[in-house]
Scaffold this active site. Structure first.
Site, PDB file in Angstrom:
ATOM      1  N   CYS A 113       0.838  -1.190   0.000  1.00  0.00           N
ATOM      2  CA  CYS A 113       0.000   0.000   0.000  1.00  0.00           C
ATOM      3  C   CYS A 113       0.875   1.242   0.000  1.00  0.00           C
ATOM      4  O   CYS A 113       2.105   1.168   0.061  1.00  0.00           O
ATOM      5  CB  CYS A 113      -0.935   0.018   1.218  1.00  0.00           C
ATOM      6  SG  CYS A 113      -0.036   0.030   2.793  1.00  0.00           S
TER       7      CYS A 113
ATOM      8  N   CYS B 264      47.496 -13.546  -8.502  1.00  0.00           N
ATOM      9  CA  CYS B 264      47.798 -13.494  -7.075  1.00  0.00           C
ATOM     10  C   CYS B 264      46.628 -12.895  -6.321  1.00  0.00           C
ATOM     11  O   CYS B 264      45.624 -12.486  -6.905  1.00  0.00           O
ATOM     12  CB  CYS B 264      49.061 -12.684  -6.821  1.00  0.00           C
ATOM     13  SG  CYS B 264      48.895 -10.945  -7.300  1.00  0.00           S
TER      14      CYS B 264
ATOM     15  N   ASP C  46      31.027 -39.518   3.491  1.00  0.00           N
ATOM     16  CA  ASP C  46      31.388 -40.376   2.360  1.00  0.00           C
ATOM     17  C   ASP C  46      30.151 -40.517   1.499  1.00  0.00           C
ATOM     18  O   ASP C  46      29.254 -41.276   1.825  1.00  0.00           O
ATOM     19  CB  ASP C  46      31.854 -41.749   2.844  1.00  0.00           C
ATOM     20  CG  ASP C  46      32.148 -42.677   1.682  1.00  0.00           C
ATOM     21  OD1 ASP C  46      32.745 -42.205   0.711  1.00  0.00           O
ATOM     22  OD2 ASP C  46      31.775 -43.861   1.753  1.00  0.00           O
TER      23      ASP C  46
ATOM     24  N   CYS D  21      45.485  -9.455  -7.357  1.00  0.00           N
ATOM     25  CA  CYS D  21      44.571  -9.445  -8.509  1.00  0.00           C
ATOM     26  C   CYS D  21      43.134  -9.668  -8.046  1.00  0.00           C
ATOM     27  O   CYS D  21      42.199  -9.025  -8.530  1.00  0.00           O
ATOM     28  CB  CYS D  21      44.957 -10.532  -9.507  1.00  0.00           C
ATOM     29  SG  CYS D  21      46.603 -10.349 -10.218  1.00  0.00           S
TER      30      CYS D  21
ATOM     31  N   ASP E 157      28.608 -38.065   8.949  1.00  0.00           N
ATOM     32  CA  ASP E 157      27.616 -38.819   8.190  1.00  0.00           C
ATOM     33  C   ASP E 157      27.581 -40.230   8.758  1.00  0.00           C
ATOM     34  O   ASP E 157      28.517 -40.648   9.449  1.00  0.00           O
ATOM     35  CB  ASP E 157      28.005 -38.843   6.713  1.00  0.00           C
ATOM     36  CG  ASP E 157      27.098 -39.739   5.888  1.00  0.00           C
ATOM     37  OD1 ASP E 157      25.877 -39.545   5.943  1.00  0.00           O
ATOM     38  OD2 ASP E 157      27.620 -40.640   5.213  1.00  0.00           O
TER      39      ASP E 157
ATOM     40  N   CYS F  39       3.285   1.574   2.851  1.00  0.00           N
ATOM     41  CA  CYS F  39       4.541   0.843   2.671  1.00  0.00           C
ATOM     42  C   CYS F  39       5.534   1.672   1.857  1.00  0.00           C
ATOM     43  O   CYS F  39       6.732   1.749   2.183  1.00  0.00           O
ATOM     44  CB  CYS F  39       4.292  -0.491   1.975  1.00  0.00           C
ATOM     45  SG  CYS F  39       3.260  -1.644   2.896  1.00  0.00           S
TER      46      CYS F  39
ATOM     47  N   ASP G 272      27.073 -35.945   0.619  1.00  0.00           N
ATOM     48  CA  ASP G 272      27.860 -35.229   1.611  1.00  0.00           C
ATOM     49  C   ASP G 272      28.727 -34.138   0.999  1.00  0.00           C
ATOM     50  O   ASP G 272      29.299 -33.330   1.736  1.00  0.00           O
ATOM     51  CB  ASP G 272      28.780 -36.206   2.368  1.00  0.00           C
ATOM     52  CG  ASP G 272      27.996 -37.298   3.070  1.00  0.00           C
ATOM     53  OD1 ASP G 272      26.916 -36.995   3.598  1.00  0.00           O
ATOM     54  OD2 ASP G 272      28.462 -38.451   3.070  1.00  0.00           O
TER      55      ASP G 272
END
Length: 783
Positions: free
Chosen positions: A18, A84, A726, A87, A508, A21, A730
Site C-alpha cells: 500500500c 595473485c 562419504d 589481482c 555422516d 509501505c 555429503d
C-alpha cells in the site's frame, strides 16, 4: 545541493502492499547518509534513488531493516588473467564499483567471481566491462554450466572442462622446464662451491642463458604488470618484473663495465643473472603448481557431473529411441532397464524395482520404487524395468542442485584468505617504498651509488613473491607427503590450517561410521523350523544374485559355516517384491511385507521382532512356503502346505565400523562436540548414535540441507566445524565445513573435502585396520 551531479538508479522492492509501505521505504532510504532523493513507484514496485552507486548496499540494508526485501540476482563470471591475491582484490573492487552490485567475491583457485546484484535478470555487460577495465578478461561460464534447462550433457561438459584444465597445466609446465634447463648452468657453481670446486661460466654465457628467461619466459610478468599499473594498482607481477629486471640490467651494466670500461684490468664483476633467471623459474613453477591445485579444486564438480548418463532411452509414439540427454523434454517417458543409472528426475509411471540411491542420499539399503514414487537422476536401478515420466532436467535436477551447492561452497573464502587479500593490496607498494628508501639512504648517506643500487636491487629480489608463493606450498607439500604415507590425503591447505581449532565434528552415518553395505543382523525362525534351515533356504533362493541383500545372505551363510543342501529351481525375480523358486520340491517366497500380505502369509508370530528391527532402521524380508500352483507337480513334496506357511524373518542393517566408538569417545574426551547428520531414517540414525555415544542426531536430511546444517552448527562463524562424510550427498556439506574430511570410496565426496582418510579410517594413525579410528580424533583435534 548536488542533486544534478549524482546519478539516479532504481532498485526493485518486494513486499510493499500500500501507499503506507511506499512512504515507509522512502523515509528509510532518505535517512541513509549520502542519499539526496528517493521515490517509490508502488505499481512497478521500484525505488528510484539519487545517490552514489557505492551506496547501493547501504540502501538495500535500510530497506530490509524497514521490513521489506530487495530483489537479488546472482551471476557467476569466469575471470582470466589473475595471478595473485592482489589481482583478486582488484577485481573485487572493480565489480563492487558497478552500480547495483551488493557483494562480489572472487575465488583465485576456481577463477570465478560470484556477484550479487540488486534487481531481477541482471545485465552482465557492466560487470564484464568493469573487469576488462581493471586489466583482466571475464565471460559468462555458459559453456561450462552443469546442465541447463534444455538438458545439456553434463558428462560432455565435464570432459571439456577437464581437457581444458589439463591443457592449461601442460602449458604451464613447458616454461618451467625451459626455465630449469636455462637456469641450471647458472645455479651449478653454487652447488659446486661447497665441494671446493670454483667454477663460473663467463659473463657473456650467463647473459645468453638469462636473456631468454627474462624476456621470453618472463614476458607474462611484464604484460600482467603493465595491465596492473595501467589500472592504477600494483600486484605481484609488478614486483617480479621490477625485481628480476633490476637484477638483470644491473648485471648487464656490471658486465659492460668489466668488459669495456675496465678492459685489460683484473676485475671480476659479481653478476646477478642467476638471481633473475632462478626467481622467474621458481615463480613459473609456482604457477604450474597452482594450475595443478586448481585442477584438484574443480575435481568435485567433474565427479558430480559424471554421475548422470549423457543418453536416455525415451518412449515416443510407442517406439523406444536412444537420445542424447539434451533432446529429452519435460513430460517424456524414459525407460530405465535393470542396472542402469536414471538419467532424469521423475515419477514412476510403470514398473516395480529397488533403486540404489546411496550416492545421493547416503541410504545404504536399496529403496523400493513403484508407480507414483519419485526417482532421482544419478541413482542406480535394481532388478526391475521402470518407465519414468520426466519432471526435472538440467539445472533443475537434484544432481545439478548439488553441483551448484558445491560450487557455491567452494567460492567462499576463509577468514585468513581475506586477511591475505588485505595484506597483498599494500604489500607491493610497501616493498617499492622500502627499495626507494634503501637506494636514497645508501646513495646520499654513503655516497656509493653502486652499493646503493645493489642494496635496492637486493630488496626487490628478496621481496619477490617466490617466498610467499613457494615457501608455504613447499612446506605443505612436505607435510602432506608424510600424511599420505599414513593414509591421510590432504587437498585443502586452508582446512589443514583450521583443523587445530575444530570445536564440533559432524559425522555422516553410512560409509563413515558404518560399513556402508547391508548385512544380516537378525535371523528369526518360525517355531516349526530352525535357524540353520532358514538361512540355507534363503541362501538357496539368492544364489547367483548380485543384489546387495542377496550378497548379505550369502555372506552370513559363509560366516556361520553353513552350506545350502539344495539348489533352487525355477528361480524368478519378482520386481519390487522379492525372489520366488523351488527348493527341495517346496515353493518358497522371499521378499517384502507387502508381498507376504498379497500371498496371505500370516506374519504375526514374528511381528514384534520385525517391528523392533524396523524401528532400528533395518530392512526386513520374510521367507514363506506357499502351496504349489494349480496343475504343478507335487510329487516331490506331497505333504506340502495347503495354506501359506511362515518360515522366518531376516533383518538387514548396516554394521558399525570397528574403532568408530573409540574415535567418538576420544573426541568427547578432548571436549569436542559430535553430531550425527544422516539422510537415513530416524530409527537407523538414532540406533547408531546410541551405540556410539552421540547425543545429537539430525536424521532424514535431504542432500541439499546437509550444508545448511553445517552452517547452522557454525553458529554464525563462532564455532569451527569439521564434517566427516562419504557420499555425493555429503559433498556440499564437506565443502561448506571449515574442515571437510572424506572417507575414501567415492570421487564426489573425496574431491569436495579438504582431507581424505584412506582405507576408511584404518590407516589414519598408520596402524592396522580398526586401530586408526581413534587416530581420527587426534588428527581432527590437533590438525
Amino acid at each position: 545541493m548536488n542533486t544534478t551531479t549524482l546519478p539516479a538508479w532504481t532498485l526493485p522492492v518486494e513486499g510493499m502492499t500500500c501507499a503506507s509501505c511506499a512512504t515507509r521505504v522512502e523515509r528509510a532510504v532518505r535517512a541513509v547518509p549520502g542519499v539526496d532523493a528517493a521515490s517509490v513507484n508502488l505499481a512497478t514496485e521500484a525505488l528510484s534513488v539519487q545517490a552514489a552507486p557505492a551506496l547501493v548496499g547501504a540502501v538495500a540494508a535500510a530497506i530490509e531493516r524497514a521490513g521489506y526485501a530487495v530483489a537479488r540476482d546472482t551471476l557467476t563470471l569466469q575471470i582470466e588473467g589473475m595471478t595473485c591475491a592482489s589481482c583478486v582484490s582488484r577485481v573485487e573492487k572493480a565489480l563492487a564499483a558497478v552500480p547495483g552490485v551488493l557483494a562480489a567475491s572472487v575465488n583465485l583457485a576456481t577463477e570465478q567471481a560470484q556477484v550479487t546484484l540488486a534487481g531481477r535478470d541482471a545485465d552482465s555487460g557492466p560487470l564484464l566491462a568493469a573487469v576488462a577495465k581493471a586489466g583482466y578478461m571475464a565471460h559468462l561460464p555458459a559453456a561450462d554450466a552443469s546442465g541447463d534447462a534444455t538438458g545439456d550433457s553434463t558428462r560432455n561438459t565435464a570432459d571439456r572442462r577437464e581437457a581444458r584444465v589439463n591443457d592449461r597445466a601442460r602449458r604451464e609446465l613447458r616454461p618451467v622446464l625451459w626455465g630449469a634447463a636455462l637456469s641450471a648452468p647458472l645455479v651449478l657453481p653454487m652447488l659446486l662451491w661447497p665441494l671446493g670446486i670454483e667454477w663460473m661460466p663467463p659473463g657473456w654465457v650467463q647473459w645468453l642463458l638469462a636473456t631468454p628467461v627474462q624476456f621470453w619466459l618472463g614476458a607474462r610478468f611484464y604484460r600482467a604488470g603493465w595491465l596492473a599499473l595501467r589500472a592504477g594498482t600494483a600486484n605481484m607481477d609488478v614486483l617480479v618484473a621490477l625485481g628480476t629486471s633490476a637484477a638483470y640490467f644491473l648485471s648487464v651494466w656490471l658486465l659492460w663495465q668489466s668488459d669495456v670500461v675496465h678492459a685489460g684490468h683484473d676485475m671480476v664483476a659479481h653478476l646477478y643473472f642467476e638471481a633473475s633467471a632462478v626467481v622467474i623459474t621458481l615463480v613459473l613453477l609456482g604457477k604450474w603448481l597452482e594450475a595443478r591445485a586448481k585442477h584438484q579444486t574443480t575435481a568435485a564438480i567433474r565427479a558430480l557431473e559424471r554421475l548422470r548418463p549423457d543418453r536416455a532411452t525415451v518412449l515416443r509414439d510407442g517406439i523406444e529411441l536412444e537420445l542424447p540427454l539434451a533432446d529429452v523434454r519435460l513430460g517424456d517417458t524414459v525407460v530405465v532397464r535393470p542396472g542402469q543409472r536414471l538419467p532424469v528426475d521423475g515419477v514412476v509411471l510403470e514398473g516395480d524395482s529397488q533403486v540404489d540411491e546411496s550416492l545421493l542420499t547416503g541410504e545404504s539399503l536399496p529403496v523400493d520404487k513403484g508407480v507414483g514414487d519419485r526417482v532421482t537422476g544419478g541413482a542406480v536401478n535394481g532388478e526391475g524395468l521402470l518407465r519414468v515420466q520426466t519432471t526435472a532436467l538440467g539445472a533443475e535436477s537434484a544432481l545439478a542442485r548439488i553441483v551448484r551447492l558445491v560450487e557455491s561452497a567452494q567460492a567462499g573464502k576463509a577468514p585468513i584468505q581475506r586477511l591475505v587479500d588485505q595484506v597483498a593490496a599494500v604489500f607491493v607498494p610497501v616493498v617499492l617504498v622500502i627499495a626507494l628508501v634503501t637506494l636514497l639512504g645508501w646513495g646520499f648517506g654513503g655516497g656509493d651509488w653502486t652499493a646503493a643500487v645493489l642494496n635496492a636491487v637486493a630488496v626487490l629480489v628478496i621481496a619477490c613473491p617466490c617466498a610467499l608463493g613457494l615457501a608455504t606450498p613447499a612446506a605443505i607439500m612436505a607435510g602432506t607427503g608424510v600424511a599420505a604415507r599414513h593414509g591421510i590425503l590432504i587437498k585443502d591447505a586452508q582446512a589443514l590450517e583450521r583443523a587445530h581449532a575444530v570445536q564440533t565434528v559432524a559425522f555422516d552415518k553410512t560409509g563413515t561410521l558404518t560399513e556402508g553395505r547391508p548385512r544380516v543382523v537378525a535371523a528369526e525362525h518360525a517355531p516349526d523350523t530352525t535357524h540353520d534351515a532358514l538361512l540355507c533356504d534363503a541362501a538357496a533362493l539368492q544364489a547367483g544374485s548380485e543384489h546387495p541383500l542377496a550378497r548379505a545372505v550369502l555372506a552370513q551363510l559363509r560366516d556361520e559355516g553353513l552350506v545350502a543342501a539344495d539348489s533352487a529351481a525355477a528361480l524368478q525375480a519378482v520386481a519390487g517384491r522379492g525372489m520366488a523358486g523351488q527348493v527341495g520340491g517346496r515353493a518358497l517366497r522371499l521378499g517384502s511385507s507387502r508381498w507376504m500380505d498379497e500371498l496371505g502369509v500370516d506374519t504375526r508370530a514374528l511381528a514384534a521382532q520385525a517391528a523392533a528391527r524396523q524401528a532400528e532402521g533395518c530392512s526386513v524380508s520374510w521367507l514363506a512356503e506357499v502351496p504349489p500352483a494349480a496343475g504343478a507337480d507335487v510329487g516331490a513334496n506331497p505333504s506340502g502346505p495347503r495354506l501359506p506357511r511362515l518360515l522366518g524373518m531376516l533383518a538387514f542393517g548396516d554394521t558399525i565400523k570397528p574403532g568408530a566408538a573409540a574415535a567418538i569417545a576420544a573426541l568427547h574426551g578432548q571436549g569436542l562436540r559430535t553430531v550425527l547428520v544422516s539422510g537415513d531414517n530416524r530409527g537407523a540414525a538414532e540406533a547408531v548414535a546410541r551405540a556410539l555415544g552421540i547425543t545429537e542426531v539430525r536424521a532424514e536430511v535431504l542432500p541439499g540441507d546437509k550444508a545448511g546444517i553445517v552452517n547452522a552448527l557454525k553458529e554464525g562463524g563462532r564455532r569451527v566445524v569439521a564434517m566427516v562424510g562419504d557420499g555425493v550427498n555429503d559433498a556440499p556439506a564437506l565443502a561448506a565445513a571449515d574442515v571437510g574430511i572424506a572417507m575414501s570410496g567415492l570421487d564426489g565426496g573425496l574431491a569436495a573435502a579438504g582431507g581424505t582418510l584412506g582405507k576408511g579410517a584404518g590407516k589414519v594413525a598408520g596402524g592396522p585396520a580398526g586401530k586408526g579410528a581413534s587416530g581420527l580424533s587426534d588428527k581432527v583435534a590437533a590438525g
